[in-house]
Design a protein around this motif. Structure first.
Motif, mmCIF file in Angstrom:
data_model
loop_
_atom_site.group_PDB
_atom_site.id
_atom_site.type_symbol
_atom_site.label_atom_id
_atom_site.label_comp_id
_atom_site.label_asym_id
_atom_site.label_seq_id
_atom_site.Cartn_x
_atom_site.Cartn_y
_atom_site.Cartn_z
ATOM 1 N N SER A 165 28.682 -34.474 11.230
ATOM 2 C CA SER A 165 27.862 -35.342 10.502
ATOM 3 C C SER A 165 26.701 -34.496 9.624
ATOM 4 C CB SER A 165 27.083 -36.488 11.398
ATOM 5 O OG SER A 165 26.127 -36.873 10.688
ATOM 6 N N PHE A 166 26.063 -35.090 8.391
ATOM 7 C CA PHE A 166 25.362 -34.598 7.579
ATOM 8 C C PHE A 166 24.099 -35.416 7.677
ATOM 9 C CE2 PHE A 166 28.728 -32.552 5.506
ATOM 10 C CZ PHE A 166 28.271 -31.087 5.267
ATOM 11 N N ASN A 167 24.178 -36.665 8.640
ATOM 12 C CA ASN A 167 23.074 -37.540 8.795
ATOM 13 C C ASN A 167 21.949 -36.931 9.551
ATOM 14 O OD1 ASN A 167 24.636 -39.611 7.507
ATOM 15 N ND2 ASN A 167 25.112 -40.467 9.825
ATOM 16 N N MET A 168 20.605 -36.942 8.900
ATOM 17 C CA MET A 168 19.516 -36.463 9.306
ATOM 18 C C MET A 168 19.559 -35.038 9.377
ATOM 19 S SD MET A 168 17.960 -39.379 9.598
ATOM 20 C CE MET A 168 16.349 -38.802 10.079
ATOM 21 N N GLU A 169 20.670 -34.324 8.737
ATOM 22 C CA GLU A 169 20.693 -32.917 8.778
ATOM 23 C C GLU A 169 19.921 -32.255 7.801
ATOM 24 O OE1 GLU A 169 21.256 -30.133 10.886
ATOM 25 O OE2 GLU A 169 23.177 -31.134 11.277
ATOM 26 N N CYS A 170 19.178 -31.092 7.984
ATOM 27 C CA CYS A 170 18.532 -30.412 6.898
ATOM 28 C C CYS A 170 18.937 -29.028 6.828
ATOM 29 C CB CYS A 170 17.100 -30.410 6.943
ATOM 30 S SG CYS A 170 16.289 -32.068 6.949
ATOM 31 N N CYS A 171 19.737 -28.572 5.916
ATOM 32 C CA CYS A 171 20.536 -27.216 5.860
ATOM 33 C C CYS A 171 20.655 -26.713 4.645
ATOM 34 C CB CYS A 171 21.705 -27.136 6.734
ATOM 35 S SG CYS A 171 22.999 -28.291 6.125
ATOM 36 N N PHE A 172 20.844 -25.414 4.437
ATOM 37 C CA PHE A 172 21.690 -24.687 3.209
ATOM 38 C C PHE A 172 23.065 -24.306 3.552
ATOM 39 C CE2 PHE A 172 17.146 -24.399 2.666
ATOM 40 C CZ PHE A 172 16.905 -25.075 1.166
ATOM 41 N N ILE A 173 24.036 -24.515 2.934
ATOM 42 C CA ILE A 173 25.337 -23.846 3.161
ATOM 43 C C ILE A 173 25.529 -22.876 2.111
ATOM 44 C CG2 ILE A 173 27.811 -24.664 3.412
ATOM 45 C CD1 ILE A 173 26.533 -27.532 3.569
ATOM 46 N N LEU A 174 26.000 -21.673 2.835
ATOM 47 C CA LEU A 174 26.266 -20.489 1.862
ATOM 48 C C LEU A 174 27.615 -20.148 1.885
ATOM 49 C CD1 LEU A 174 23.244 -20.202 2.332
ATOM 50 C CD2 LEU A 174 23.531 -17.750 2.387
ATOM 51 N N GLY A 175 28.246 -20.173 0.448
ATOM 52 C CA GLY A 175 29.544 -19.547 0.453
ATOM 53 C C GLY A 175 29.934 -18.465 -0.460
ATOM 54 N N ARG A 176 31.078 -18.144 -0.994
ATOM 55 C CA ARG A 176 31.320 -17.023 -2.101
ATOM 56 C C ARG A 176 30.486 -17.301 -3.278
ATOM 57 N NH1 ARG A 176 37.344 -16.321 -3.181
ATOM 58 N NH2 ARG A 176 36.419 -14.813 -4.539
ATOM 59 N N GLY A 177 30.142 -16.268 -3.866
ATOM 60 C CA GLY A 177 29.523 -16.323 -5.270
ATOM 61 C C GLY A 177 30.430 -16.083 -6.150
#
Length: 381
Positions: free
Chosen positions: A302-314
């Motif tokens: 879930s993303f509910n009430m979640e605070c985050c940064f998601i890093l992937g390929r550039g």
């Protein structure tokens, strides 16, 4: 004017095309793949490698894995396929042949200048420069070539679109997740005539997973169709795909089938009978212990009430893509040099704002995997 036949034809055809291109020529032929043809002609074999097919069909093969030996064996294999298929349908070969043909208004060099293995979003433009189609791919050039292949059962809409393509543009995204997010945004922004889905909030029924506490204090789950005000744990575009995610949650976290809403009759659930449920269904597992597992499952999906940064390929080396989720809402994406000692405020500074909607939530739920690094932060940060 001949047809290019090979075992796993795209592999060999790609090499030949590349060699001609290096000499300044455009090599273009209809193709036939004897792997594909063998699967439909000789059904039920364990393997369709050239060696195994030759053994199964008594085809002599010498100098295995050398060009001439493999080519001779493939020629005999194709003859056997041709004999068997022609006996059933004299016209079968026409429907199996594929040929890439560029749209009449498009200059071939426009396609050839697109880099290979480029992940991102591509745009088809008409003669007036208007975008008529937006797509995404982990290999833009390969995907566009698939659009241009001649197919025996091609729809009128597809043929009409190809007749209008006069130019192609593209944007590198590096990461498939970023490409999906940007494609969805661009389709809604540009409303291309040949994009059917995602032009607006989708009218197709979406399903969501919801949780609540039952009268005994256990967290229980329910799958149902969404309304506009719902805040589900995750969404899916069909009940079957929603159930598949719920089953994975159940298996991964040892949840009870009855508490997941997947068993309608009373008594011990099936998982209890095979000793993979600790008995929440019959009050043998304490609600506090069971709910710890349920909460972990909810947080993981879930993303509910979640605070985050998601890093992937550039898009290039030494660059990472960044997706920002704040309080369960998608805020946008950007790119950052991943050689930096990255902190949340630095990640925040590269984010370009984009809107959150149900399609975006579906993309995020469906396409995150272990290849992405997640940096969480608290609301007070």
């Amino acid at each position: 004017g001949c047809c290019f036949v090979a075992h796993n034809v795209r592999f060999d055809y790609g090499f030949v095309k590349a060699e001609f291109k290096s000499l300044g020529y455009l090599y273009q032929r209809p193709t036939l793949c004897t792997v594909k043809l063998s699967r439909s002609t000789f059904k039920g074999l364990y393997s369709y490698s050239l060696g195994n097919l030759c053994a199964a069909l008594d085809i002599p093969i010498t100098d295995r894995h050398r060009a001439l030996g493999d080519a001779k064996a493939t020629a005999i294999l194709f003859e056997k396929i041709h004999q068997k298929q022609t006996h059933k349908d004299p016209e079968w070969l026409k429907s199996e042949t594929t040929l890439t043909k560029f749209p009449p208004l498009l200059k071939p060099e426009t396609f050839h200048q697109i880099p290979n293995e480029l992940t991102g979003v591509y745009y088809f433009h008409n003669q007036d420069g208007h975008v008529i189609y937006v797509g995404k791919s982990i290999d833009i050039k390969k995907r566009i070539e698939q659009h241009f292949r001649i197919k025996s059962n091609e729809s009128k809409r597809s043929l009409q679109m190809k007749s209008e393509i006069a130019d192609i543009s593209y944007e590198a995204m590096g990461d498939e997740l970023i490409a999906l997010l940007h494609e969805s945004y661009e389709i809604k922004r540009l409303k291309p005539i040949y994009n059917v889905l995602q032009k607006k909030a989708r009218a197709v029924p979406f399903y969501g997973l919801f949780s609540e506490y039952d009268n005994k204090g256990y967290i229980v789950f329910q799958l149902r169709k969404l309304t506009s005000e719902d805040q589900p744990i995750f969404t899916a575009d069909s009940m079957a795909s929603a159930k598949a995610v719920l089953h994975r949650m159940m298996e991964t976290y040892g949840l009870c089938e009855a508490k997941c809403g997947l068993q309608q009759y009373p008594g011990p659930c099936f998982r209890k009978q095979i000793h993979t449920c600790k008995g929440a269904c019959i009050d043998e597992e304490a609600p506090e212990l069971y709910n710890e597992k349920a909460i972990k499952a909810i947080k993981a999906n879930s993303f509910n009430m979640e605070c985050c940064f998601i890093l992937g390929r550039g898009r290039i080396e030494h660059e990472s893509s960044v997706v920002h989720i704040h309080n369960g809402q998608y805020k946008g994406f950007g790119f950052i040099d991943h050689d930096l000692d990255i902190k949340p405020d630095e990640l925040q500074s590269v984010i370009k704002a984009y809107p959150h909607n149900r399609d975006i939530q579906q993309i995020l739920c469906a396409h995150l995997d272990k290849r992405h690094k997640v940096i969480k932060y608290k609301l007070t940060d």
